[in-house]
Design a protein around this motif. Sequence first.
Motif, PDB file in Angstrom:
ATOM      1  N   ASP A  31       0.800  -1.219   0.000  1.00  8.60           N
ATOM      2  CA  ASP A  31       0.000   0.000   0.000  1.00  8.60           C
ATOM      3  C   ASP A  31       0.835   1.272   0.000  1.00  8.60           C
ATOM      4  OD1 ASP A  31      -0.950  -0.137   3.558  1.00  8.60           O
ATOM      5  OD2 ASP A  31       0.995  -0.028   2.546  1.00  8.60           O
ATOM      6  N   TYR A  32       2.146   1.131  -0.043  1.00  6.39           N
ATOM      7  CA  TYR A  32       3.001   2.321  -0.057  1.00  6.39           C
ATOM      8  C   TYR A  32       4.254   1.975  -0.814  1.00  6.39           C
ATOM      9  CZ  TYR A  32       4.330   6.883   1.847  1.00  6.39           C
ATOM     10  OH  TYR A  32       4.634   8.216   1.999  1.00  6.39           O
ATOM     11  N   SER A  97       3.725 -12.269   3.894  1.00  3.14           N
ATOM     12  CA  SER A  97       4.053 -13.438   4.708  1.00  3.14           C
ATOM     13  C   SER A  97       3.672 -13.219   6.168  1.00  3.14           C
ATOM     14  CB  SER A  97       5.550 -13.783   4.609  1.00  3.14           C
ATOM     15  OG  SER A  97       5.925 -13.985   3.278  1.00  3.14           O
ATOM     16  N   THR A  99       3.543 -10.531   7.948  1.00  4.68           N
ATOM     17  CA  THR A  99       4.080  -9.371   8.653  1.00  4.68           C
ATOM     18  C   THR A  99       4.201  -8.195   7.700  1.00  4.68           C
ATOM     19  OG1 THR A  99       6.333 -10.080   8.169  1.00  4.68           O
ATOM     20  CG2 THR A  99       5.411 -10.771  10.281  1.00  4.68           C
ATOM     21  N   TYR A 100       4.359  -7.011   8.299  1.00  5.03           N
ATOM     22  CA  TYR A 100       4.422  -5.790   7.503  1.00  5.03           C
ATOM     23  C   TYR A 100       5.880  -5.412   7.346  1.00  5.03           C
ATOM     24  CZ  TYR A 100       2.248  -1.566   5.678  1.00  5.03           C
ATOM     25  OH  TYR A 100       1.806  -0.570   4.850  1.00  5.03           O
ATOM     26  N   LYS A 101       6.329  -5.246   6.089  1.00  3.25           N
ATOM     27  CA  LYS A 101       7.725  -4.884   5.894  1.00  3.25           C
ATOM     28  C   LYS A 101       7.891  -4.239   4.531  1.00  3.25           C
ATOM     29  CE  LYS A 101       9.317  -9.117   6.283  1.00  3.25           C
ATOM     30  NZ  LYS A 101       8.184 -10.032   6.345  1.00  3.25           N
ATOM     31  N   TYR A 102       9.071  -3.697   4.303  1.00  2.00           N
ATOM     32  CA  TYR A 102       9.451  -3.173   3.000  1.00  2.00           C
ATOM     33  C   TYR A 102      10.195  -4.235   2.210  1.00  2.00           C
ATOM     34  CZ  TYR A 102       8.334   1.762   3.023  1.00  2.00           C
ATOM     35  OH  TYR A 102       7.665   2.952   2.995  1.00  2.00           O
ATOM     36  N   PHE A 104      12.427  -4.595  -1.332  1.00  3.57           N
ATOM     37  CA  PHE A 104      13.115  -3.819  -2.355  1.00  3.57           C
ATOM     38  C   PHE A 104      13.276  -4.634  -3.626  1.00  3.57           C
ATOM     39  CE2 PHE A 104      14.838   0.101  -0.483  1.00  3.57           C
ATOM     40  CZ  PHE A 104      14.498  -0.090   0.849  1.00  3.57           C
TER      41      PHE A 104
END
Lengths: 114, 113
Positions: A31-32, A97, A99-102, A104
């Motif tokens: 979402d970002y 998976s 969890t919330y993460k970035y 790249f």
Amino acid sequence: DQQVKQNSPSLSVQEGRISILNCDYTNSMFDYFLWYKKYPAEGPTFLISISSIKDKNEDGRFTVFLNKSAKHLSLHIVPSQPGDSAVYFCAASGLTSGTYKYIFGTGTRLKVLA
Amino acid sequence: DTGVSQNPRHKITKRGQNVTFRCDPISEHNRLYWYRQTLGQGPEFLTYFQNEAQLEKSRLLSDRFSAERPKGSFSTLEIQRTEQGDSAMYLCASSLELWRELFFGEGSRLTVL
């Protein structure tokens, strides 16, 4: 499983022309989105971001476009300058998976020719 | 300079030795992240802190890796019994809001011989 893909490892553009860097993602929960620029031996520098509620964000010479239906974003640099020569990474954040993460992409090396 | 600061910038060590990296985030940022980057790849998430609490660890972070953020300010990343596969750039980032713009330091490059 590469959830964020930058399929062009390199791009060469003439000074003054437009540079278009592309990024595709697979996870609809993202979402970002952000773009980073990285020079050798330095950490990534934040360039521009966009929320999934928008389809365009502009900051000076840099514009990011988001096409949610195609799961595609692009960074436009107009006009391109030799100092823009660097590796550009796109990143997406969201639930992945469990969890919330970035995540790249692998980067696109831009070379702006004088 | 009010950016994210990392040290040492370069570390060369022999296999089996322990190494520690330090990260000082932007002072008003309470969220701190560690990433690892190898040649030709984008940064890979390792772990993140909100204040002093380590809220998430990647499966990439084996039991030889430990990260701390005492008092919610600077953070350290320790790698024990280093292996050649640990050779990489270790990046620290901080942010004001969770999972919004991350501001990276210049990285700590590790070479394991």
